[in-house]
Design an enzyme around this catalytic site. Structure first.
Site, PDB file in Angstrom:
ATOM      1  CB  VAL A 194      47.986  82.087  45.110  1.00 33.27           C
ATOM      2  CG1 VAL A 194      47.390  82.425  43.772  1.00 33.27           C
ATOM      3  CG2 VAL A 194      47.432  80.790  45.628  1.00 33.27           C
ATOM      4  CB  CYS A 195      51.590  84.372  48.791  1.00 37.46           C
ATOM      5  SG  CYS A 195      50.678  85.866  48.603  1.00 37.46           S
ATOM      6  CB  ALA A 196      47.151  83.730  51.345  1.00 40.85           C
TER       7      ALA A 196
END
Lengths: 184, 161
Positions: free
Chosen positions: B53-55
């Site tokens: 996931v990016c954040a």
């Protein structure tokens, strides 16, 4: 020791300050904390549109900024652009255009064209973005998210309670219909 | 493969002294808990680098760092990944705090804090706020798969004041 897990709650209630779509008195409120450059928010964008269509006047939808600028160099620019458009009364068209054209972020030209098409004063938008005129608001959104348990983007709250399920149509609709915040 | 008995971790509770440790953060640098005496420390145990996931949890903390710094708190990420993975992950996600390798003996520090998941061979997602004197003041074991965010840490830091 093993008490039932309770998801965090929204610490900044939805109000006048927010960008909201849908009936003001809708029984259910969905809040998204999002980042215009985040691919998962980009993927959630059409899902939310479908959910809004499905629930119609039953749903009010609010978008707040949560730019992850460490990972996304254009996230803050995009948030500033949407807020500058909001200052001229066109937040939602710009919000939609940004998500629909996420892959173009980094090139200002297509966004300037969209602003002109919306009838915005493009020079004013560009000036305000350059001056970071709406940074205090964006930071307020961000911090309200941090204090409310936003743990990545997108994070959704349904009636003020963090939604920990998948950002998928069926799951969101089911939870919105269940209205988890109702009994509070 | 013989099935290892599942041992549910039992997270250390507030009030006790935080177990000391020294772990590598780069091939030639180590970090010890006692280095930070006099300042609050946030220990963030997490299962693995490179979650898709990016954040993710660590990326979020990097973004929230200015808030942690208001309390002069040090944030330390800990997983069983080795230093090379940590270095690459840290660079990729532009992290601005050290990641410690609980790598050899594997998971020893996670076990000392009661947050080692023997089923997966990884640390659980667990958070500790340690006061300037080295006492655990807040701990939180996140339910499976739920990224805890930063709200609980900030509330705990506020209460130290």
């Amino acid at each position: 020791m093993a008490k039932t897990y309770l998801p965090p709650k929204l610490t900044l209630p939805v109000g006048e300050r927010d960008h909201a779509e849908g009936a003001p008195k809708a029984p259910v409120v969905l809040v998204e904390y999002g980042d215009y450059q985040c691919p998962y928010c980009g993927a959630a964008y059409p899902v939310v549109k479908r959910v809004q269509k499905e629930l119609g006047s039953e749903l009010r939808f609010v978008f707040r900024n949560f730019p992850i600028t460490n990972a996304h160099p254009f996230a803050e620019w995009a948030a500033e652009t949407a807020e500058a458009a909001a200052a001229q009364g066109e937040f939602w068209p710009m919000h939609d255009f940004l998500f629909e054209n996420q892959r173009l972020l980094g090139d200002d030209a297509p966004f300037a064209r969209a602003e002109a098409k919306l009838g915005l004063d493009v020079a004013r938008v560009e000036r305000e973005v350059a001056q970071k005129a709406y940074l205090p608001r964006i930071e307020e959104d961000f911090l309200s998210g941090v204090r409310s348990g936003v743990n990545g983007t997108p994070t959704f709250f349904i009636d003020g309670v963090r939604y920990d399920g998948p950002a998928e149509f069926e799951a969101l609709v089911a939870e919105l219909r269940r209205r988890p915040g109702r009994s509070r | 493969m013989p099935r290892t008995p599942e041992v549910k971790p039992s997270i250390l509770r507030p009030g006790g002294k935080a177990p000391e440790f020294t772990l590598h953060t780069t091939p030639d640098q180590t970090v010890s808990l006692k280095d930070f005496r006099g300042r609050p420390v946030v220990l963030a145990f997490y299962p693995a680098d490179w979650s898709p996931v990016c954040a993710d949890q660590m990326g979020l903390y990097a973004q929230v760092m200015p808030e942690f710094k208001k309390f002069e708190a040090e944030v330390l990420g800990i997983s069983v990944d080795g230093i090379w993975s940590h270095l690459a992950f840290s660079k990729d996600r532009r992290l601005n705090f050290p990641l410690l390798a609980d790598f050899e003996p594997k998971g020893a520090v996670s076990r000392a804090y009661g947050v080692y998941e023997s089923r997966t061979g990884e640390s659980a997602r667990a958070l500790f706020v340690i006061d300037p004197k080295g006492t655990i003041r807040w701990s939180f074991l996140s339910p499976d798969g739920v990224n805890p965010g930063a709200d609980g840490i900030l509330s705990a830091l506020e209460k130290l004041e």
